[in-house]
Design a protein around this motif. Structure first.
Motif, PDB file in Angstrom:
ATOM      1  N   TYR A  34       0.871  -1.200  -0.129  1.00 17.64           N
ATOM      2  CA  TYR A  34      -0.078  -0.077  -0.015  1.00 17.64           C
ATOM      3  C   TYR A  34       0.952   1.229   0.048  1.00 17.64           C
ATOM      4  O   TYR A  34       1.795   1.388   0.806  1.00 17.64           O
ATOM      5  CB  TYR A  34      -0.823   0.074   1.220  1.00 17.64           C
ATOM      6  N   TYR A  35       0.687   2.169  -0.986  1.00 17.01           N
ATOM      7  CA  TYR A  35       1.317   3.470  -0.752  1.00 17.01           C
ATOM      8  C   TYR A  35       0.631   4.576  -1.794  1.00 17.01           C
ATOM      9  O   TYR A  35      -0.037   3.991  -2.718  1.00 17.01           O
ATOM     10  CB  TYR A  35       2.722   3.310  -1.331  1.00 17.01           C
ATOM     11  N   THR A  36       0.626   5.596  -1.413  1.00 18.20           N
ATOM     12  CA  THR A  36       0.017   6.649  -2.389  1.00 18.20           C
ATOM     13  C   THR A  36       1.217   7.704  -2.336  1.00 18.20           C
ATOM     14  O   THR A  36       1.985   8.035  -1.685  1.00 18.20           O
ATOM     15  CB  THR A  36      -1.225   7.485  -1.433  1.00 18.20           C
ATOM     16  N   TYR A  43       5.627  10.446  -0.749  1.00 19.40           N
ATOM     17  CA  TYR A  43       5.058   9.077  -0.708  1.00 19.40           C
ATOM     18  C   TYR A  43       4.457   8.928   0.695  1.00 19.40           C
ATOM     19  O   TYR A  43       5.220   9.104   1.424  1.00 19.40           O
ATOM     20  CB  TYR A  43       5.827   7.792  -1.076  1.00 19.40           C
ATOM     21  N   THR A  44       3.377   8.023   0.703  1.00 15.53           N
ATOM     22  CA  THR A  44       2.906   7.541   1.967  1.00 15.53           C
ATOM     23  C   THR A  44       2.765   6.196   2.076  1.00 15.53           C
ATOM     24  O   THR A  44       1.873   5.669   1.121  1.00 15.53           O
ATOM     25  CB  THR A  44       1.510   8.128   2.539  1.00 15.53           C
ATOM     26  N   ASN A  55       1.194   4.409   8.989  1.00 18.74           N
ATOM     27  CA  ASN A  55       1.499   5.166   7.641  1.00 18.74           C
ATOM     28  C   ASN A  55       2.746   6.010   7.913  1.00 18.74           C
ATOM     29  O   ASN A  55       3.203   6.537   8.913  1.00 18.74           O
ATOM     30  CB  ASN A  55       0.300   5.981   7.457  1.00 18.74           C
ATOM     31  N   VAL A  56       3.817   5.959   7.141  1.00 19.71           N
ATOM     32  CA  VAL A  56       5.185   6.484   7.175  1.00 19.71           C
ATOM     33  C   VAL A  56       5.195   7.304   5.870  1.00 19.71           C
ATOM     34  O   VAL A  56       4.905   6.804   4.558  1.00 19.71           O
ATOM     35  CB  VAL A  56       6.325   5.658   7.496  1.00 19.71           C
ATOM     36  N   LYS A  57       5.545   8.311   5.719  1.00 20.24           N
ATOM     37  CA  LYS A  57       5.940   9.182   4.684  1.00 20.24           C
ATOM     38  C   LYS A  57       7.389   9.388   4.197  1.00 20.24           C
ATOM     39  O   LYS A  57       8.409   9.112   5.075  1.00 20.24           O
ATOM     40  CB  LYS A  57       5.327  10.635   4.627  1.00 20.24           C
ATOM     41  N   TYR A  58       7.583   9.424   2.908  1.00 16.58           N
ATOM     42  CA  TYR A  58       9.129   9.586   2.619  1.00 16.58           C
ATOM     43  C   TYR A  58       9.097  10.451   1.288  1.00 16.58           C
ATOM     44  O   TYR A  58       8.252  10.552   0.281  1.00 16.58           O
ATOM     45  CB  TYR A  58       9.472   8.208   1.969  1.00 16.58           C
ATOM     46  N   SER A  59      10.220  11.348   1.297  1.00 12.86           N
ATOM     47  CA  SER A  59      10.483  12.125   0.169  1.00 12.86           C
ATOM     48  C   SER A  59      11.914  12.265  -0.038  1.00 12.86           C
ATOM     49  O   SER A  59      12.758  12.269   1.026  1.00 12.86           O
ATOM     50  CB  SER A  59       9.970  13.578   0.149  1.00 12.86           C
ATOM     51  N   ALA A  78      10.993   7.874   8.510  1.00 10.72           N
ATOM     52  CA  ALA A  78      11.537   7.062   7.394  1.00 10.72           C
ATOM     53  C   ALA A  78      12.455   6.406   7.790  1.00 10.72           C
ATOM     54  O   ALA A  78      12.475   5.193   7.355  1.00 10.72           O
ATOM     55  CB  ALA A  78      11.783   8.007   6.202  1.00 10.72           C
ATOM     56  N   SER A  79      13.336   6.933   8.811  1.00  8.41           N
ATOM     57  CA  SER A  79      14.636   6.179   9.057  1.00  8.41           C
ATOM     58  C   SER A  79      14.137   5.132  10.086  1.00  8.41           C
ATOM     59  O   SER A  79      14.987   3.936  10.201  1.00  8.41           O
ATOM     60  CB  SER A  79      15.737   7.221   9.909  1.00  8.41           C
TER      61      SER A  79
END
Length: 462
Positions: A34-36, A43-44, A55-59, A78-79
């Motif tokens: 699952y990601y959006t 991204y989530t 839920n974890v976000k990344y950029s 994210a880490s």
């Protein structure tokens, strides 16, 4: 959880709350990816750890030149996902693949888990413009044998066991960079517990001219390094102040870089709301002291913070002063690192060897014999200093469990152990209740070293 014994467990838990269980590794389960994409470049994704989804976000934008000035909360979360990647590979599928990471490398220890001097390593990379982010997840534990190196502090310098694992991993990171002909590398390293300590030391020892920037995160790491005065502002140590592991091995050791207690960024009201919304179990932060029979001592409820303060005072007491007062009584000054390395360290290593090579039925037999006889004879052993009685009980337990042993070695180990306990008992007439309470309140004390506990605090922060 496998309890070692009412006596031996007391000793181990003083140094390593959370190790009385042979870790089999987290069971892999299938989770639908699952990601959006929430913005053009963020991204989530769904992070899974310890039966919990979050839920974890990344950029890619998290890696910028401002990372040294303050803690980037998004990159910290994210880490944490990166640290969890080597605990459960579903997080690679759910998080890092959608984020664009590939070219995955797993070292031999990650696959076979057969060398206590090493640690599991998972490396992934992603090209961003003219740079390459190399993401390294250092596994904290998998099987109990890896904890053997945790006890090997050494008599001087950085923590010996963590350092040898660190140097091995640095060689593999450098080989990954060379094999893939990478340049302009942004090194992103993250680990939990033992993996956090190794990550911290990687920040000290890695030296590769292809690396242009470093982002290193150590979660719930025990102290591991000698501070040499250099700038380690690229290292962030994230911990819960209620986790006893982070108090371990003080001696002259520390954690390099910035230290952040996540409990200082949230409050009980926000935390409980987050726990309710995400169906996470709430861990108690206090407990009652107990007597030898496991009965509550009336009016002795302690918070974990108060308890740790007492235990640290007892654990690292300077017993050289005791020796001055009790001329005919030799006790171990384990606040002295050299003494620890030559005595208590050897005991702990032998205990881990015993646990790792014994069957469950053998361990249960040892537990039962030691528990029954030690509780029955505790006054004779600890107050009247009957070392020979304790040695005979340990030998009886090993014999009934059908475990071979070296007679001289067992006598030396038992003597060292009792000298250490005698030192604590001389220092405080009341300390036996604190030692016993570790045994009976093990689940409460150890719960704050679980990854899910850190997740709860960290992800409740907005």
């Amino acid at each position: 959880m496998k309890r070692i014994s009412v006596v031996i467990l007391l000793l181990i838990l003083l140094f390593l709350v959370g190790c009385s269980k042979k870790i089999e590794g987290e069971k892999e389960i299938e989770i639908e990816p699952y990601y959006t994409v929430t913005t053009d470049n963020e991204y989530t994704s769904n992070l899974y750890i310890d039966s919990t989804n979050i839920n974890v976000k990344y950029s890619d934008d998290y890696f910028d030149s401002n990372h040294l000035s303050s803690l980037n909360l998004s990159l910290t979360k994210a880490s944490f996902a990166l640290a969890c990647a080597s605990m459960n590979e579903s997080n690679v599928q759910n998080c890092f693949n959608p984020w664009g990471y590939g070219n995955i490398y797993k070292n031999n220890q990650y696959i076979n888990d057969d060398d206590y001097t090493k640690a599991g390593l998972l490396i992934m990379s992603k090209v961003v413009g003219d740079k390459t982010i190399v993401a390294c997840s250092i596994r904290g534990y998998y099987d109990f044998i890896e904890w053997k190196s945790n006890m090997m502090v050494g008599s001087s310098g950085d923590h010996f066991g963590f350092k040898i694992a660190c140097l091995s991993i640095i060689d593999e990171i450098n080989q990954y960079i060379e094999f893939n002909s990478l340049s302009n590398v942004i090194l992103w390293v993250s680990g939990y517990s033992r993996g956090g300590a190794i990550s911290n030391l990687i920040g000290k020892y890695i030296n590769n001219d292809k690396i242009i920037d470093k982002y290193i995160y150590a979660f719930e790491a025990p102290r591991c390094a000698i501070d040499d005065g250099r700038d380690y502002s690229f290292i962030n140590n994230i911990y819960i102040k209620l986790d006893f592991i982070t108090y371990n091995f003080p001696f002259d050791l520390t954690l390099l870089g910035n230290n952040y207690d996540v409990t200082s960024f949230t409050n009980d009201e926000v935390l409980k709301e987050f726990i309710t919304q995400n169906s996470i179990s709430y861990h108690p932060s206090s407990f009652s002291l107990k007597n030898l029979k496991g009965e509550n001592i009336e009016g002795s409820n302690l918070t974990l913070t108060e308890f740790y303060s007492i235990m640290l005072e007892l654990l690292y007491v300077d017993t050289s002063k005791i020796n001055e007062l009790y001329i005919d009584h030799e006790v171990l000054n384990v606040s002295n690192r050299v003494v620890y390395a030559n005595t208590l360290e050897k005991i702990l290593v032998k205990i881990i060897d015993l646990i790792d090579t014994s069957t469950s039925s053998q361990l249960n037999k040892i537990i039962n014999v030691l528990t029954d006889y030690t509780i029955e004879e505790w006054e004779e052993i600890f107050l009247k200093e009957k070392t020979s009685l304790f040695i005979s009980i340990v030998k009886k337990a090993l014999t009934e469990a059908k475990i071979e042993y070296n007679n001289d070695e067992i006598e030396d180990l038992c003597t060292f152990f009792l000298q250490y306990i005698y030192g604590i008992l001389i220092y405080s007439n009341h300390s036996i209740k604190y030692l016993v309470s570790i045994y009976y309140n093990y689940n409460t004390i150890s719960s704050y070293h679980e990854a899910k506990s850190l997740l709860t605090y960290l992800f409740s922060i907005n």
